[in-house]
Design an enzyme around this catalytic site. Sequence first.
Site, PDB file in Angstrom:
ATOM      1  CB  CYS A 108      -1.091  -0.106   1.097  1.00  0.00           C
ATOM      2  SG  CYS A 108      -2.411   1.062   0.813  1.00  0.00           S
TER       3      CYS A 108
ATOM      4  N   GLY B 142      -5.757   6.202  -1.191  1.00  0.00           N
ATOM      5  CA  GLY B 142      -6.235   7.477  -1.941  1.00  0.00           C
ATOM      6  C   GLY B 142      -5.375   7.940  -2.849  1.00  0.00           C
TER       7      GLY B 142
ATOM      8  CG  HIS C 204      -4.521  -3.358   2.848  1.00  0.00           C
ATOM      9  ND1 HIS C 204      -4.011  -2.931   4.166  1.00  0.00           N
ATOM     10  CD2 HIS C 204      -4.665  -2.196   2.267  1.00  0.00           C
ATOM     11  CE1 HIS C 204      -3.906  -1.919   4.213  1.00  0.00           C
ATOM     12  NE2 HIS C 204      -4.186  -1.245   2.920  1.00  0.00           N
TER      13      HIS C 204
ATOM     14  CD  GLU D 172      -3.475  -6.393   5.369  1.00  0.00           C
ATOM     15  OE1 GLU D 172      -4.305  -5.407   5.461  1.00  0.00           O
ATOM     16  OE2 GLU D 172      -2.833  -6.362   4.407  1.00  0.00           O
TER      17      GLU D 172
END
Length: 376
Positions: free
Chosen positions: A266, A310, A350, A352
Amino acid sequence: MPQPALLVLADGTSFAGTAIGYSDTVTGEVVFNTSMSGYQEILTDPSYARQIITFTYPPIGHVGCNEHHTEAPRSWAAGIVIRDLSLAMSNWRSEQSLDDFLRQQKITGIADIDTRALTHHLRETGSQNGCITPYVDQVQQAQQMAEKCESLIGQNLAQQVTTPQQYSWQQGSIAAGHLPSSSSTSQSAHVVVYDFGVKRSMLRLLVDRSCRVTVVPANTPASDVLALQPDGIVLSNGPGDPAACDTAIANIKQLLTHKIPLLAICLGCQLVTLALGGGTQKMKFGHHGANHPIIDLTTRQVFITSQNHGFMVDEAQLSSEWVITHRSLFDNTIQGLRHHQWPILAFQGHPEAHPGPHDTLSIWDDFIDLITTANP
């Protein structure tokens, strides 16, 4: 007796509703999350610092909250916007209601508004700043506060949410019906995690793979990390503008020259591309949810992923050193990268989850394989 509240956007659009959680006037960037579950993990994800989270799924709060599903020591979210606050909780792990949790975490919220209309508006206009206030007769003042709220562009929020000091993490994942497992006695690799807003579930997955995990603050010098003799390094998720993280980018540049296996997630994905001369840009309304399809460009396999960002990697500024491995099927933005020469894996989503599907858990195994190959 329910108390009224008001959400006012910077463009003057307003929504009347009911106050929930902590009673205060707050401002932040209003974004929408399309996840159907996992509101507690979302609220405690540090990547939402200075953001007001709109949940598109109508009923929120139906499973309560508990200490084992927090992703950070505290919540950094500015506020929460929902359609219906569930009054009944149905979960054997539940320890408190969502409303009580919001009060405890000092998160201001508003319920009983048309979140579909709000989401449609944000998709058309783009994410914008907003203000939640209990002073429903002060619409103009609320709009002015929203207008004056600082943009996330240029904001280094990672240094605000990061851990103040280095620590070791030893808990594994939470199995169904059980409490978190402890670290394995047979630890195969030492992984240092840069905390730019790290989620605990990332640390748990490393422990599940028998890693010894050390977490360091966002601005930890590269020399201090190298002194820990890591077998691998993780650049975590986090909030704010990646281009504003000057110190982190400088440290990553130094670490890359040592060719230590690196997994960038990320915000970390964006930071590692910036360290190699790339660029990033703000998205119109970002990716926030647990139902985002991406495609593996090699196998053509489609994965449903959890997303929360974002900003994105600017493909036009990406050097030829990178191979694009994954793309979003929503907007074709970059979702995965691999470096031609160095042992670097970068993933924009993500892997995870928490919340979200487990389609991309193999990213963690790929990282362990990188470490094993580099340290036979």
